[in-house]
Design a protein around this motif. Structure first.
Motif, PDB file in Angstrom:
ATOM      1  N   LEU B 184      -4.748 -14.878  -1.710  1.00 29.64           N
ATOM      2  CA  LEU B 184      -3.568 -14.395  -2.451  1.00 29.64           C
ATOM      3  C   LEU B 184      -3.795 -12.961  -2.925  1.00 29.64           C
ATOM      4  N   ILE B 185      -4.926 -12.756  -3.575  1.00 30.76           N
ATOM      5  CA  ILE B 185      -5.227 -11.434  -4.123  1.00 30.76           C
ATOM      6  C   ILE B 185      -5.369 -10.412  -2.997  1.00 30.76           C
ATOM      7  N   LYS B 187      -3.925 -10.522  -0.114  1.00 29.90           N
ATOM      8  CA  LYS B 187      -2.591 -10.280   0.437  1.00 29.90           C
ATOM      9  C   LYS B 187      -1.838  -9.254  -0.422  1.00 29.90           C
ATOM     10  N   VAL B 188      -1.888  -9.434  -1.723  1.00 26.06           N
ATOM     11  CA  VAL B 188      -1.178  -8.519  -2.619  1.00 26.06           C
ATOM     12  C   VAL B 188      -1.813  -7.124  -2.569  1.00 26.06           C
ATOM     13  N   LEU B 189      -3.139  -7.068  -2.670  1.00 22.82           N
ATOM     14  CA  LEU B 189      -3.795  -5.753  -2.692  1.00 22.82           C
ATOM     15  C   LEU B 189      -3.626  -5.007  -1.377  1.00 22.82           C
ATOM     16  N   GLN B 191      -1.163  -5.013   0.440  1.00 18.91           N
ATOM     17  CA  GLN B 191       0.192  -4.441   0.453  1.00 18.91           C
ATOM     18  C   GLN B 191       0.297  -3.213  -0.448  1.00 18.91           C
ATOM     19  N   MET B 192      -0.712  -3.004  -1.287  1.00 16.01           N
ATOM     20  CA  MET B 192      -0.702  -1.839  -2.179  1.00 16.01           C
ATOM     21  C   MET B 192      -1.481  -0.667  -1.595  1.00 16.01           C
ATOM     22  N   GLU B 193      -1.959  -0.814  -0.390  1.00 20.34           N
ATOM     23  CA  GLU B 193      -2.736   0.258   0.239  1.00 20.34           C
ATOM     24  C   GLU B 193      -1.858   1.457   0.566  1.00 20.34           C
ATOM     25  N   LEU B 195      -5.418   2.224  -1.216  1.00 24.26           N
ATOM     26  CA  LEU B 195      -5.982   2.104  -2.559  1.00 24.26           C
ATOM     27  C   LEU B 195      -6.889   3.310  -2.824  1.00 24.26           C
ATOM     28  N   LEU B 207     -14.005  -5.618  -5.625  1.00 25.89           N
ATOM     29  CA  LEU B 207     -12.683  -6.176  -5.331  1.00 25.89           C
ATOM     30  C   LEU B 207     -12.239  -5.753  -3.931  1.00 25.89           C
ATOM     31  N   VAL B 211     -11.588  -8.056  -0.549  1.00 25.60           N
ATOM     32  CA  VAL B 211     -10.353  -7.997   0.237  1.00 25.60           C
ATOM     33  C   VAL B 211     -10.669  -7.691   1.704  1.00 25.60           C
TER      34      VAL B 211
END
Lengths: 265, 265
Positions: B184-185, B187-189, B191-193, B195, B207, B211
């Motif tokens: 889950l984490i 997947k979310v992170l 999508q924030m790339e 980073l 972290l 990922v």
């Protein structure tokens, strides 16, 4: 910043605030400088003795050639006001807060024109620095004066730190993601404890290690990161929005084959 | 499971499904066994040659003394049905899926009574096993027969794996948290790339490493973890509920001093 060979009787470094971070500073600098510290909290003598730090009154500590303000961001303004009248001309004043825009502004506004100012953010804490600080990062933002380069040389050469020169704005923008996400995830995961320890993957072990590094940080650190950084709400919004979208997707049917229907538009 | 000293002409291990995980199995077992593999996908010959694996038809691969079903959980039922008629009496059949309740049940129901069955979950993937599998974990659930202990001894003694003996229920309960949260984490992170990479903390670096270890897993792995594990929805609900509560708390005023007012009840 004087180097170790110029040690004399008068303390060189004055630390205002001898909490967890002030103590970490003392631990890192004790091989290099004489230090004194001011903190109104009781019971700090053993820790001061451990690092050869003289506990003293605010006025005396503020007289040092280098003054480090190791206090929560939320208390910086009051501390700047208290320290300002006692600073000597030519002193170098540093803060160590987790955000840089507000502290840089507070120091520039509240400190006398005859002192130099560098806003710093050591990108580590008591946990991540447990085995030493060599190789860890510190962000430096020059605010006033020309001492930043010499400070950087000391931090690199003597402490082995990886120095990132930046501006308060750039710092806060990047830190909003780096620290904002780490602390958000740590906060959520620590509320899910006890976490499994037996059937773990390497990836989960890394996640747990990341959480362990920040979970015992002072609440003021979380407050500063999430509230005093102007870019944090945006990062948070994005994280929670993506999490919600994933939640909705997983609550629904498995993804179907692509189709050009209107429902997907 | 035969040990390396009994190598003869006939392949000992048959791998059904020669994708990323089937290839990882081949890499790990090539010093110990002759192997063959079945996969209808084209272009697998170079990888098969690399690990000395003979590509062969389903029927021939299913005749091996040990048959590993390295297929997505969602395809296991069909694969079990296809393999079942060709299995030899006394064969050992293993799966390697990320959940264990459904696969154990599918294999117990669909495989002939004359084969032994162990449901396994290697708690690693191509990324986390990049530098070798020694010290990594594998969960074993005995389903039928008495070969589980000998298999565990081989995995521990020859491959250096940390073997966790468990039941499908206990596995899925624990994996729902371990893998559910990690994916889950991730997947979310992801999508924030992109980073930040410059002003990072050690905690954030961990972290990002966590990922990186799962972000390129096949989509079927995410599907299995989030949908085929009956405990996943509960873990997800809890994560998202805690995240929402934190979101609401941070969007509001800073926490006030405790008061016994009704509003807080």
């Amino acid at each position: 910043m004087p180097d170790g060979s110029h040690i004399h009787e008068t303390p060189v470094i004055g630390i205002i605030g001898f909490g967890a971070f002030g103590q970490l500073i003392a631990r890192c600098l004790s091989p290099h400088f004489r230090m004194c510290a001011y903190d109104p909290a009781p019971g700090l003598q053993p820790m001061a003795d451990r690092y050869g730090v003289a506990l003293a009154g605010l006025e005396r500590v503020a007289c040092c050639p280098v003054v480090v303000l190791a206090v929560p961001v939320g208390r910086l303004e009051a501390v700047v006001a208290a320290v300002a009248p006692h600073l000597r001309p030519g002193a170098l004043v540093l803060d160590v807060g987790s955000v840089k825009m507000a502290p840089a502004e507070i120091m520039a506004r509240g400190l006398p024109g005859h002192v130099d100012i560098v806003a710093t953010h050591p990108l580590f804490g008591p946990q991540s620095a447990r085995d030493g600080i060599s190789g860890l990062k510190i962000a430096l933002c020059p605010v006033r004066g020309r001492r930043c380069r010499r400070l950087a040389a000391f931090l690199r050469g003597r402490l082995g730190l990886d120095v990132v020169m930046t501006t308060p704005e750039d710092h806060d923008r990047e830190a909003a993601t780096v620290q904002g996400l780490t602390h958000l995830i740590a906060k959520v995961l620590s509320q899910m404890e006890p976490l499994p320890a037996r059937m773990t993957t390497r990836s989960f072990d890394l996640l747990v290690a990341a959480v362990a590094m920040v979970r015992d940080d002072a609440p003021e650190v979380f407050e500063a990161i999430e509230r005093a950084n102007p870019y944090s709400p945006h990062v948070r919004r994005r994280f929670f929005a993506l999490a919600s979208a994933l939640d909705a997707e997983l609550a629904g049917d498995p993804p179907r084959a692509r189709s050009p229907s209107k429902a997907e538009a």
